[in-house]
Design an enzyme around this catalytic site. Sequence first.
Site, PDB file in Angstrom:
ATOM      1  N   HIS A   8       0.820  -1.211   0.000  1.00  0.00           N
ATOM      2  CA  HIS A   8       0.000   0.000   0.000  1.00  0.00           C
ATOM      3  C   HIS A   8       0.853   1.260   0.000  1.00  0.00           C
ATOM      4  CE1 HIS A   8       0.419  -0.647   4.475  1.00  0.00           C
ATOM      5  NE2 HIS A   8       0.566   0.667   4.486  1.00  0.00           N
ATOM      6  N   HIS A  89       3.895   7.374   3.259  1.00  0.00           N
ATOM      7  CA  HIS A  89       4.842   6.245   3.286  1.00  0.00           C
ATOM      8  C   HIS A  89       4.491   5.221   2.217  1.00  0.00           C
ATOM      9  CE1 HIS A  89       1.621   4.735   6.040  1.00  0.00           C
ATOM     10  NE2 HIS A  89       1.936   3.552   5.555  1.00  0.00           N
ATOM     11  N   GLU A 138       7.591   1.440   5.155  1.00  0.00           N
ATOM     12  CA  GLU A 138       6.998   0.435   6.039  1.00  0.00           C
ATOM     13  C   GLU A 138       7.272  -0.942   5.449  1.00  0.00           C
ATOM     14  OE1 GLU A 138       2.763   0.864   6.447  1.00  0.00           O
ATOM     15  OE2 GLU A 138       2.583  -0.781   7.879  1.00  0.00           O
TER      16      GLU A 138
HETATM   17 CO    CO Z   1       0.965   1.776   6.187  1.00  0.00          CO
END
Ligand code: CO
Length: 151
Positions: A8, A89, A138
Amino acid sequence: MKLGRLNHIGVATPSIEESIAYYRETMGAVGIADPFDLPEQGVRVCFVDTPDSSGEVGKGTQIELIEPFDENSPINGFLAKNPAGGQHHLCYEVEDIGAAREWFEGKGKRILGPTRIGAHGTPIFFLHPKDMMGQLTEIMETPRKNAHGSN
Ligand code: CO
């Protein structure tokens, strides 16, 4: 470590409701889940699913909308600098979160906090943007059952 799929893109927003309206009405998104609170991470979250190349919604990369949960939210600083919100992110999957952590540590990359359970219910950690070509990164262990962990 082998890089997995781009799970994502985290997008900070001052208003999840306004962002949902934007993704629905301007971007034509249909795979928009119900928002939920994640107080331990200091954010409210909403997943927007994009389709894969076959057109199936929920198989493509997600947009993870994040709104501050309270005044101590870790994204308040970002929104102070970017009042309209913006790309916050990137999240990549890995097969083994422990091995990935050791890999990045071995490369001298700063890891922000402990490995913890993220918005998708799988173990995650974050890497400092200054060590990652400017990108807050991440790392997420690949979900075992549901490929996206969305509910
Ligand atoms: Co995230």
